[in-house]
Design a protein around this motif. Structure first.
Motif, PDB file in Angstrom:
ATOM      1  N   LEU A 192     -50.595  29.718 -22.093  1.00 16.99           N
ATOM      2  CA  LEU A 192     -51.999  29.458 -21.798  1.00 16.99           C
ATOM      3  C   LEU A 192     -52.821  29.333 -23.084  1.00 16.99           C
ATOM      4  N   PRO A 193     -53.949  28.616 -22.999  1.00 17.43           N
ATOM      5  CA  PRO A 193     -54.791  28.413 -24.183  1.00 17.43           C
ATOM      6  C   PRO A 193     -55.775  29.561 -24.393  1.00 17.43           C
ATOM      7  N   THR A 194     -56.392  29.563 -25.556  1.00 19.02           N
ATOM      8  CA  THR A 194     -57.467  30.509 -25.855  1.00 19.02           C
ATOM      9  C   THR A 194     -58.490  29.835 -26.766  1.00 19.02           C
ATOM     10  N   TRP A 195     -59.762  29.917 -26.380  1.00 21.02           N
ATOM     11  CA  TRP A 195     -60.849  29.573 -27.278  1.00 21.02           C
ATOM     12  C   TRP A 195     -61.220  30.824 -28.065  1.00 21.02           C
ATOM     13  N   THR A 196     -61.421  30.677 -29.369  1.00 21.10           N
ATOM     14  CA  THR A 196     -61.747  31.801 -30.239  1.00 21.10           C
ATOM     15  C   THR A 196     -63.093  31.562 -30.915  1.00 21.10           C
ATOM     16  N   LEU A 197     -63.950  32.580 -30.867  1.00 15.86           N
ATOM     17  CA  LEU A 197     -65.257  32.543 -31.506  1.00 15.86           C
ATOM     18  C   LEU A 197     -65.214  33.322 -32.812  1.00 15.86           C
ATOM     19  N   MET A 198     -65.770  32.746 -33.873  1.00 11.70           N
ATOM     20  CA  MET A 198     -65.883  33.415 -35.171  1.00 11.70           C
ATOM     21  C   MET A 198     -67.354  33.500 -35.554  1.00 11.70           C
ATOM     22  N   LEU A 199     -67.814  34.709 -35.834  1.00 15.18           N
ATOM     23  CA  LEU A 199     -69.215  34.930 -36.198  1.00 15.18           C
ATOM     24  C   LEU A 199     -69.309  35.810 -37.432  1.00 15.18           C
ATOM     25  N   SER A 200     -70.301  35.519 -38.275  1.00 15.67           N
ATOM     26  CA  SER A 200     -70.596  36.376 -39.414  1.00 15.67           C
ATOM     27  C   SER A 200     -72.102  36.586 -39.491  1.00 15.67           C
ATOM     28  N   PHE A 201     -72.487  37.811 -39.870  1.00 22.21           N
ATOM     29  CA  PHE A 201     -73.895  38.164 -40.011  1.00 22.21           C
ATOM     30  C   PHE A 201     -74.147  38.700 -41.422  1.00 22.21           C
ATOM     31  N   ASP A 202     -75.367  38.504 -41.908  1.00 23.68           N
ATOM     32  CA  ASP A 202     -75.719  38.998 -43.241  1.00 23.68           C
ATOM     33  C   ASP A 202     -75.655  40.521 -43.323  1.00 23.68           C
ATOM     34  N   GLU A 203     -76.107  41.176 -42.266  1.00 25.79           N
ATOM     35  CA  GLU A 203     -76.158  42.627 -42.215  1.00 25.79           C
ATOM     36  C   GLU A 203     -75.199  43.135 -41.150  1.00 25.79           C
ATOM     37  N   PRO A 204     -74.736  44.382 -41.251  1.00 26.25           N
ATOM     38  CA  PRO A 204     -73.865  44.945 -40.217  1.00 26.25           C
ATOM     39  C   PRO A 204     -74.533  44.887 -38.844  1.00 26.25           C
ATOM     40  N   LEU A 205     -73.789  44.478 -37.876  1.00 24.60           N
ATOM     41  CA  LEU A 205     -74.290  44.393 -36.508  1.00 24.60           C
ATOM     42  C   LEU A 205     -74.502  45.811 -35.967  1.00 24.60           C
ATOM     43  N   THR A 206     -75.703  46.111 -35.562  1.00 28.05           N
ATOM     44  CA  THR A 206     -76.041  47.451 -35.083  1.00 28.05           C
ATOM     45  C   THR A 206     -75.780  47.542 -33.587  1.00 28.05           C
ATOM     46  N   LEU A 207     -74.899  48.461 -33.200  1.00 28.06           N
ATOM     47  CA  LEU A 207     -74.567  48.672 -31.795  1.00 28.06           C
ATOM     48  C   LEU A 207     -74.885  50.106 -31.408  1.00 28.06           C
ATOM     49  N   ASP A 208     -75.292  50.294 -30.153  1.00 30.83           N
ATOM     50  CA  ASP A 208     -75.559  51.640 -29.673  1.00 30.83           C
ATOM     51  C   ASP A 208     -74.284  52.477 -29.631  1.00 30.83           C
ATOM     52  N   ASP A 209     -73.183  51.815 -29.345  1.00 33.64           N
ATOM     53  CA  ASP A 209     -71.891  52.505 -29.247  1.00 33.64           C
ATOM     54  C   ASP A 209     -70.867  51.691 -30.042  1.00 33.64           C
ATOM     55  N   PRO A 210     -70.773  51.907 -31.347  1.00 36.80           N
ATOM     56  CA  PRO A 210     -69.920  51.056 -32.189  1.00 36.80           C
ATOM     57  C   PRO A 210     -68.442  51.142 -31.812  1.00 36.80           C
ATOM     58  N   PHE A 211     -67.730  50.055 -32.034  1.00 37.98           N
ATOM     59  CA  PHE A 211     -66.288  49.996 -31.809  1.00 37.98           C
ATOM     60  C   PHE A 211     -65.690  49.021 -32.810  1.00 37.98           C
ATOM     61  N   ASP A 212     -64.382  49.104 -32.968  1.00 38.28           N
ATOM     62  CA  ASP A 212     -63.660  48.170 -33.829  1.00 38.28           C
ATOM     63  C   ASP A 212     -63.013  47.047 -33.026  1.00 38.28           C
ATOM     64  N   ALA A 213     -62.634  47.351 -31.797  1.00 41.60           N
ATOM     65  CA  ALA A 213     -62.071  46.333 -30.909  1.00 41.60           C
ATOM     66  C   ALA A 213     -62.336  46.746 -29.472  1.00 41.60           C
ATOM     67  N   ALA A 214     -62.645  45.783 -28.633  1.00 39.58           N
ATOM     68  CA  ALA A 214     -62.930  46.063 -27.225  1.00 39.58           C
ATOM     69  C   ALA A 214     -62.155  45.095 -26.343  1.00 39.58           C
ATOM     70  N   PHE A 215     -61.436  45.651 -25.367  1.00 38.94           N
ATOM     71  CA  PHE A 215     -60.783  44.853 -24.337  1.00 38.94           C
ATOM     72  C   PHE A 215     -61.766  44.712 -23.186  1.00 38.94           C
ATOM     73  N   ILE A 216     -62.054  43.482 -22.809  1.00 39.98           N
ATOM     74  CA  ILE A 216     -63.052  43.220 -21.775  1.00 39.98           C
ATOM     75  C   ILE A 216     -62.353  42.761 -20.503  1.00 39.98           C
ATOM     76  N   GLU A 217     -62.568  43.503 -19.436  1.00 36.78           N
ATOM     77  CA  GLU A 217     -61.978  43.144 -18.141  1.00 36.78           C
ATOM     78  C   GLU A 217     -63.088  43.077 -17.100  1.00 36.78           C
ATOM     79  N   ARG A 218     -63.930  42.067 -17.277  1.00 36.68           N
ATOM     80  CA  ARG A 218     -65.046  41.871 -16.361  1.00 36.68           C
ATOM     81  C   ARG A 218     -65.048  40.430 -15.894  1.00 36.68           C
ATOM     82  N   ALA A 219     -65.156  40.237 -14.602  1.00 39.65           N
ATOM     83  CA  ALA A 219     -65.129  38.895 -14.042  1.00 39.65           C
ATOM     84  C   ALA A 219     -66.347  38.080 -14.462  1.00 39.65           C
TER      85      ALA A 219
END
Length: 345
Positions: A192-219
């Motif tokens: 199967l195929p996969t589209w991949t998104l690449m993003l870069s920001f000037d400053e660290p992305l501020t998250l309420d609950d930081p993580f290094d990797a997230a598995f997303i299982e939402r329809a």
């Protein structure tokens, strides 16, 4: 580039190089041709002109078998891989993030995933190549052996034996004429195929609950995996290269939007990432989408590799070795096993 004997390996991904190096170590002359601009296939790292670098293929690897763990340990000792002790979470609903239940020791290439592939392509006795930018368009079998015809019409060979280590659909197309008995079972592998998104920001992305990797299982989300590339070991500081993120889309969504424009895909996946991290995203300094047409072998073959001794022709890759848990480990074990089989022949 002309050989009257030896082995031709088509594809310089981890499977093809594992096979090629095994044969070279056993004293065989091996030539490797690869259509890419650089080795490694989906173990790739993209470095943008503006500075950010992204592992836009495989995000990490795991080792379930003793054989592959030993190889990973060698890569770590050589300084081209390291353990990634990041915070891996599951994002399944609107509640708090939870530590993932997918327990595993995870490893990454350093300073990028392509470092592992590059180490496998280092020159050794008996290894010719990999020769990059050579797309094999057809294969011919004569009494003299196997000859590869590239997209520019140039011939490579003849070779006594040939190994095809490209994604199963491409291998099936290449072998349909000269070796239909090997081509047919490749149709049973689901890739199967996969589209991949690449993003870069000037400053660290501020998250309420930081993580290094997230598995997303939402329809309701197009994404399957989000990784904070800048937190991997060996990566440059954010102040130098920006805060780099990579997100893989779900395979089903990627299949449905396979021929969409990359700019449109990037915009859609940026919105999906914003929903996933539950906050608006700042304007990125770099944004791009890359399509992997053959990304995930979700239903591999039961065979570890395919080989016809009468033809002197074999097939290896992550579409083989059912039962292994990860594509990278499957690919390595498949190439290693076929290389050992040919070395013993």
């Amino acid at each position: 580039m002309c050989e009257t004997s030896g082995v031709l390996v088509i594809g310089a991904g981890i499977s093809g190089m594992a096979c090629a190096r095994t044969l070279a170590a056993a004293g065989h002359a091996v030539t490797v041709l690869d259509k890419g601009r650089g080795p490694g296939g989906r173990m790739a790292t993209r470095v943008s002109r503006s500075g950010p670098a992204f592992d836009h293929g495989a995000q990490y690897l795991t080792a379930r078998s003793v054989t592959f763990q030993q190889q990973v340990d060698l890569w770590i000792a050589a300084g081209v891989a390291a353990t990634w002790d990041g915070r891996f979470v599951d994002l399944n609903d609107d509640g708090p993030l939870r530590k993932t239940g997918r327990e595993a020791e995870r490893y990454v290439g350093t300073p990028g995933m392509s470092s592992i592939a590059a180490s496998m392509c280092r020159s050794v006795d008996g290894l010719d190549g990999p020769h990059q930018g050579v797309r094999v368009a057809s294969l011919e079998k004569t009494d003299a052996g196997w000859t590869a015809i590239d997209g520019a019409g140039a011939s490579h060979g003849p070779f006594a034996r040939c190994v095809v280590s490209v994604p199963a659909p491409q291998a099936r197309e290449l072998l349909a004429g000269p070796a239909p008995a090997l081509a047919t079972p490749l149709g049973d592998a689901t890739v199967l195929p996969t589209w991949t998104l690449m993003l870069s920001f000037d400053e660290p992305l501020t998250l309420d609950d930081p993580f290094d990797a997230a598995f997303i299982e939402r329809a309701d989300n197009e994404l399957a995996l989000v990784c904070h590339n800048s937190t991997k070991p060996g990566r440059p500081p954010i102040a130098d290269a920006g805060d780099c993120w990579v997100a893989h889309a779900q395979s089903d969504w990627s299949q449905q939007h396979l021929e969409d424009d990359p700019v449109t895909v990037a915009a859609t996946l940026i919105t999906a990432l914003s929903r996933a991290v539950r906050r608006p995203l700042p304007s990125p300094t770099y944004a791009a989408a890359h399509r992997w047409r053959y990304a995930n072998a979700t239903e591999p073959l039961t065979d570890r590799w395919l080989y016809d001794p009468d033809l002197g022709l074999g097939v290896c890759g992550d579409a083989c070795t059912a039962g292994s848990h990860t594509n990278i480990e499957r690919a390595y074990l498949s190439g290693l096993g076929l290389g050992e089989r040919l070395a013993d022949a």
